[in-house]
Structures are given as structure tokens and as C-alpha cells.
Design a protein around this motif. Structure first.
Motif, PDB file in Angstrom:
ATOM      1  N   SER A   1      -6.384  13.065  10.976  1.00 30.54           N
ATOM      2  CA  SER A   1      -5.513  12.026  10.434  1.00 30.54           C
ATOM      3  C   SER A   1      -5.014  12.469   9.067  1.00 30.54           C
TER       4      SER A   1
ATOM      5  N   GLU B   1      -1.747  11.140   5.928  1.00 29.66           N
ATOM      6  CA  GLU B   1      -0.990  10.062   5.291  1.00 29.66           C
ATOM      7  C   GLU B   1      -0.162   9.250   6.293  1.00 29.66           C
TER       8      GLU B   1
ATOM      9  N   GLY C   1      -7.001   7.188   9.079  1.00 30.78           N
ATOM     10  CA  GLY C   1      -8.321   7.680   9.477  1.00 30.78           C
ATOM     11  C   GLY C   1      -9.083   6.646  10.276  1.00 30.78           C
ATOM     12  N   ASP C   2      -8.997   5.380   9.853  1.00 28.71           N
ATOM     13  CA  ASP C   2      -9.651   4.290  10.592  1.00 28.71           C
ATOM     14  C   ASP C   2      -9.050   4.157  11.997  1.00 28.71           C
TER      15      ASP C   2
ATOM     16  N   ARG D   1       0.836  -1.193   0.000  1.00 33.00           N
ATOM     17  CA  ARG D   1       0.000   0.000   0.000  1.00 33.00           C
ATOM     18  C   ARG D   1       0.877   1.251   0.000  1.00 33.00           C
TER      19      ARG D   1
ATOM     20  N   ASN E   1      -0.816   4.548  -0.200  1.00 30.80           N
ATOM     21  CA  ASN E   1      -1.614   5.610   0.417  1.00 30.80           C
ATOM     22  C   ASN E   1      -2.178   5.109   1.739  1.00 30.80           C
ATOM     23  N   TRP E   2      -1.718   5.692   2.841  1.00 29.36           N
ATOM     24  CA  TRP E   2      -2.117   5.263   4.179  1.00 29.36           C
ATOM     25  C   TRP E   2      -3.158   6.172   4.807  1.00 29.36           C
ATOM     26  N   ALA E   3      -3.605   7.195   4.116  1.00 29.24           N
ATOM     27  CA  ALA E   3      -4.523   8.177   4.710  1.00 29.24           C
ATOM     28  C   ALA E   3      -5.818   7.526   5.213  1.00 29.24           C
ATOM     29  N   GLU E   4      -6.406   6.638   4.434  1.00 23.97           N
ATOM     30  CA  GLU E   4      -7.655   5.998   4.846  1.00 23.97           C
ATOM     31  C   GLU E   4      -7.433   5.098   6.066  1.00 23.97           C
TER      32      GLU E   4
END
Length: 142
Positions: free
Chosen positions: A71, A73, A22-23, A14, A16-19
Motif C-alpha cells: 500500500s 499514499e 494500509g488499513d 486528510r 496523508n492517505w498512506a495509513e
């Protein structure tokens, strides 16, 4: 003949770690919110001095409502802006409040709300572990 094929190649890591972050931020936020609901977890908060009733740090609701989650990246953060809620730190850490003009002080017991539990750490690690690789797809081969 038709087959069901699971393609397992070297997984794509992965980018993109932004999502995911956010979790994780939402997990931490929910845990801190639960501290308010239960009046402390692991160790219950001391009761209110005046009434002896359980403390949930919810006289006006301002402290709980001021919890903010951000939150991005590479981070997840839950915080209270102590410029807006100046009593947030003394409730979380406990300490002495000195009233110089009145000539006395009081001891505020610690009611730590900014913490998360061991099960939250497990959920965070599970979230991170499940997000490292992009899941391979299952397809029908003709």
C-alpha cells in the motif's frame, strides 16, 4: 462555570492517505485469506478430483503464503507473483492445462481466491468515510 465544548469547524481534510490505504490493504488481505480457510465463499470450490475432498488450495501452503500486500499514499494491492507461483492464475481463473509432451490435457476448475465479499466493500467504504475528515476534538472550557 465549566463547560464541555465540542468545537465543530470546517473539518480539515486528510492529506496523508498512506495509513488508511494500509488499513484497506489489510482488510482485502484478510478477506482473501478467509477464502482459503473456507474453501471458497459464496460459491464453495469444487472438490479435489482424485479424492473428492474439499479443496483449500493448501497442499504445500506456497500459494497462500505468497499473498503479498502493498500500500501507499494512493493505492492498496494484494497479489501473488506468478513468476514465483506459476500455477496461481490457473487456480484462480480455471482453464485447460495442455501437456504437449504427454499428449493430453486436463480441465482445471476455477477456484477463485482473489476476490473479496460484499461485506468487505462495506468495510472499505466505512474505512474511507471515517478517514476523510480529521475528527474534531472535545475539550473542557474553563
Amino acid at each position: 462555570m465549566m463547560e464541555v465544548v465540542a468545537d465543530f469547524k470546517i473539518p480539515e481534510i486528510r492529506e496523508n492517505w498512506a495509513e488508511v490505504m494500509g488499513d484497506i490493504g489489510l482488510l482485502v488481505y484478510a478477506s482473501i485469506e478467509q477464502n482459503f480457510i473456507e474453501g471458497g465463499r459464496l460459491v464453495k470450490w469444487p472438490p479435489l478430483a482424485r479424492t473428492g475432498e474439499p479443496s483449500h488450495l493448501y497442499k504445500s501452503g506456497a500459494l497462500l503464503e505468497s499473498l503479498t500486500m502493498e500500500s501507499g499514499e494512493d493505492f492498496a494491492r494484494v497479489y501473488v507473483d506468478t513468476n514465483l507461483i506459476p500455477y496461481a492464475a490457473i487456480h484462480n481463473f480455471g482453464g485447460t492445462i495442455v501437456f504437449k509432451t504427454k499428449g493430453y490435457s486436463i480441465q482445471m476448475p476455477q477456484r477463485q481466491y482473489m476476490m473479496f465479499q460484499e461485506e468487505d466493500k462495506t468495510a472499505i467504504l466505512k474505512t474511507l468515510g471515517g478517514a476523510v475528515f480529521i475528527t474534531p476534538t472535545i475539550r473542557r472550557a474553563v
